[in-house]
Scaffold this active site. Sequence first.
Site, PDB file in Angstrom:
ATOM      1  N   ASP A   1      -5.536   4.095  -0.105  1.00 20.89           N
ATOM      2  CA  ASP A   1      -4.755   3.016   0.768  1.00 20.89           C
ATOM      3  C   ASP A   1      -5.421   1.645   0.702  1.00 20.89           C
ATOM      4  O   ASP A   1      -6.589   1.360   0.514  1.00 20.89           O
ATOM      5  CB  ASP A   1      -4.622   3.558   2.028  1.00 20.89           C
ATOM      6  CG  ASP A   1      -3.795   2.945   3.021  1.00 20.89           C
ATOM      7  OD1 ASP A   1      -2.596   2.537   2.612  1.00 20.89           O
ATOM      8  OD2 ASP A   1      -4.252   2.731   4.243  1.00 20.89           O
ATOM      9  N   SER A   2      -4.458   0.795   1.322  1.00 24.34           N
ATOM     10  CA  SER A   2      -5.223  -0.692   1.450  1.00 24.34           C
ATOM     11  C   SER A   2      -5.941  -0.637   2.539  1.00 24.34           C
ATOM     12  O   SER A   2      -6.696  -1.631   2.798  1.00 24.34           O
ATOM     13  CB  SER A   2      -3.895  -1.432   1.811  1.00 24.34           C
ATOM     14  OG  SER A   2      -3.361  -1.168   3.251  1.00 24.34           O
TER      15      SER A   2
ATOM     16  N   TYR B   1      -1.839  -5.134   2.354  1.00 24.82           N
ATOM     17  CA  TYR B   1      -1.032  -5.447   1.102  1.00 24.82           C
ATOM     18  C   TYR B   1       0.471  -6.127   1.319  1.00 24.82           C
ATOM     19  O   TYR B   1       1.066  -6.623   0.435  1.00 24.82           O
ATOM     20  CB  TYR B   1      -0.809  -4.089   0.506  1.00 24.82           C
ATOM     21  CG  TYR B   1      -2.098  -3.746  -0.449  1.00 24.82           C
ATOM     22  CD1 TYR B   1      -3.516  -4.424  -0.255  1.00 24.82           C
ATOM     23  CD2 TYR B   1      -2.167  -2.807  -1.284  1.00 24.82           C
ATOM     24  CE1 TYR B   1      -4.457  -3.956  -0.841  1.00 24.82           C
ATOM     25  CE2 TYR B   1      -3.432  -2.365  -2.063  1.00 24.82           C
ATOM     26  CZ  TYR B   1      -4.366  -2.955  -1.704  1.00 24.82           C
ATOM     27  OH  TYR B   1      -5.568  -2.690  -2.468  1.00 24.82           O
ATOM     28  N   GLY B   2       1.073  -5.509   2.770  1.00 27.51           N
ATOM     29  CA  GLY B   2       2.271  -5.719   2.850  1.00 27.51           C
ATOM     30  C   GLY B   2       2.822  -7.245   2.724  1.00 27.51           C
ATOM     31  O   GLY B   2       4.100  -7.472   2.644  1.00 27.51           O
TER      32      GLY B   2
ATOM     33  N   CYS C   1      -0.071   4.898   0.237  1.00 26.10           N
ATOM     34  CA  CYS C   1       0.249   3.479   0.530  1.00 26.10           C
ATOM     35  C   CYS C   1       1.855   3.478   0.058  1.00 26.10           C
ATOM     36  O   CYS C   1       1.775   3.526  -0.973  1.00 26.10           O
ATOM     37  CB  CYS C   1      -0.745   2.765   0.005  1.00 26.10           C
ATOM     38  SG  CYS C   1      -0.434   0.859   0.361  1.00 26.10           S
ATOM     39  N   ASN C   2       2.546   3.232   0.804  1.00 24.96           N
ATOM     40  CA  ASN C   2       4.109   3.092   0.342  1.00 24.96           C
ATOM     41  C   ASN C   2       4.089   1.732  -0.139  1.00 24.96           C
ATOM     42  O   ASN C   2       4.784   1.365  -0.936  1.00 24.96           O
ATOM     43  CB  ASN C   2       4.822   3.080   1.727  1.00 24.96           C
ATOM     44  CG  ASN C   2       4.946   4.423   2.187  1.00 24.96           C
ATOM     45  OD1 ASN C   2       5.863   5.130   1.934  1.00 24.96           O
ATOM     46  ND2 ASN C   2       4.281   4.875   3.307  1.00 24.96           N
ATOM     47  N   THR C   3       3.427   0.602   0.277  1.00 24.93           N
ATOM     48  CA  THR C   3       3.437  -0.629  -0.277  1.00 24.93           C
ATOM     49  C   THR C   3       2.958  -0.591  -1.820  1.00 24.93           C
ATOM     50  O   THR C   3       3.541  -1.312  -2.619  1.00 24.93           O
ATOM     51  CB  THR C   3       2.541  -1.561   0.540  1.00 24.93           C
ATOM     52  OG1 THR C   3       2.793  -1.512   1.782  1.00 24.93           O
ATOM     53  CG2 THR C   3       2.842  -3.020   0.120  1.00 24.93           C
TER      54      THR C   3
ATOM     55  N   GLU D   1      -5.461  -2.440  11.786  1.00 25.46           N
ATOM     56  CA  GLU D   1      -6.599  -2.665  11.346  1.00 25.46           C
ATOM     57  C   GLU D   1      -7.510  -3.371  12.233  1.00 25.46           C
ATOM     58  O   GLU D   1      -8.760  -3.101  12.048  1.00 25.46           O
ATOM     59  CB  GLU D   1      -6.501  -3.449  10.057  1.00 25.46           C
ATOM     60  CG  GLU D   1      -5.647  -2.745   8.570  1.00 25.46           C
ATOM     61  CD  GLU D   1      -6.558  -1.603   7.930  1.00 25.46           C
ATOM     62  OE1 GLU D   1      -7.791  -1.978   7.976  1.00 25.46           O
ATOM     63  OE2 GLU D   1      -6.064  -0.453   7.623  1.00 25.46           O
TER      64      GLU D   1
ATOM     65  N   CYS E   1       5.414   3.409   6.059  1.00 23.10           N
ATOM     66  CA  CYS E   1       3.932   3.117   5.825  1.00 23.10           C
ATOM     67  C   CYS E   1       2.997   3.879   6.576  1.00 23.10           C
ATOM     68  O   CYS E   1       3.327   4.387   7.672  1.00 23.10           O
ATOM     69  CB  CYS E   1       3.989   1.562   6.649  1.00 23.10           C
ATOM     70  SG  CYS E   1       2.243   1.127   6.601  1.00 23.10           S
ATOM     71  N   THR E   2       2.033   4.366   6.053  1.00 16.34           N
ATOM     72  CA  THR E   2       1.258   5.289   6.393  1.00 16.34           C
ATOM     73  C   THR E   2       0.396   4.953   7.231  1.00 16.34           C
ATOM     74  O   THR E   2      -0.318   5.828   8.026  1.00 16.34           O
ATOM     75  CB  THR E   2       0.339   5.966   5.025  1.00 16.34           C
ATOM     76  OG1 THR E   2      -0.398   4.799   4.424  1.00 16.34           O
ATOM     77  CG2 THR E   2       1.010   6.643   4.062  1.00 16.34           C
ATOM     78  N   HIS E   3       0.411   3.601   7.849  1.00 16.12           N
ATOM     79  CA  HIS E   3      -0.329   3.291   9.047  1.00 16.12           C
ATOM     80  C   HIS E   3       0.713   3.851  10.334  1.00 16.12           C
ATOM     81  O   HIS E   3       0.014   3.944  11.363  1.00 16.12           O
ATOM     82  CB  HIS E   3      -0.390   1.622   9.053  1.00 16.12           C
ATOM     83  CG  HIS E   3      -1.791   1.206   8.328  1.00 16.12           C
ATOM     84  ND1 HIS E   3      -1.421   1.141   7.040  1.00 16.12           N
ATOM     85  CD2 HIS E   3      -2.666   0.656   8.723  1.00 16.12           C
ATOM     86  CE1 HIS E   3      -2.593   0.715   6.659  1.00 16.12           C
ATOM     87  NE2 HIS E   3      -3.420   0.149   7.629  1.00 16.12           N
TER      88      HIS E   3
END
Length: 270
Positions: A7-8, A39-40, A70-72, A162, A194-196
């Site tokens: 993931d980012s 990354y988005g 990470c979907n992005t 983050e 989004c995994t966040h």
Amino acid sequence: MAVGIFDSGLGGLTVWDAVTKRLPDVPFVYFGDNAHTPYGVRDADDIFDLTTAGVERLWAAGCDLVILACNTASAAALRRMQESWLPEDKRVLGVFVPLIEALTERNWGDNSPPREVAVKHVALFATPATVSSRAFQRELAFRAVGVDVEAQPCGGVVDAIEQGDEILAEALVRSHVEALKRRMPHPEAAILGCTHYPLMQNIFQDALGADVTVYSQADLVADSLADYLDRHPEMVGPGKVSMNLTTGDPSTVSNKATQFLKRRIDFHAA
Ligand code: DGL
């Protein structure tokens, strides 16, 4: 034998948490590119370069199979990686398809033509890069007809998470939900793309209302990975050690990860 989770930053930990619980005997190596998150807001070439560098680090740690949690990265880089970059003995899987299969009532690998499904109005919350890729709508169109998707680019939410600023993250989530509801007042389902965002799932649910079904990826990806490893046991790579790697500062990232998942998680320098 190890499987990589990329993931980012911290968001992929929601997937890591679910897969480590679902598959306790499999060693997992987590890679968070915290030095380059989010990354988005990056362009597709940049996301491709960062994602491939991270995935190569996971290969070096003994992973032959990497989940892009990470979907992005899945939206902006996965197809290009699979078409022109991936060596024959490695696999990289994204996180979209299990979610869309759940939404469209399909079993894994059901490639029958698109058909009508129960949900008609779907709200998609994702990063600006994921929304502008239209990858969700494309994957959905392969499987379902007549579904109206309203997408909300949720600027700022990943950054706030983050930074560990949960108050700002909550305020941003509520304003993004309000903005979407002005365009689609009564979604039946909402996708946290989004995994966040599962770290803010209660706030999404509260802002959307109890009658909206909220789909998030962690458990769906865990089930799908368990199924994949049953069918492809050889893809569990040669690595034997579980570890968490970051391009950011290991002690800061360890503290934030521990804060989010509410259990001690230690990161090491990638
Ligand atoms: N958690 C990631 C996703 O699923 C990335 C977010 C970001 O870095 O902007 O999209």
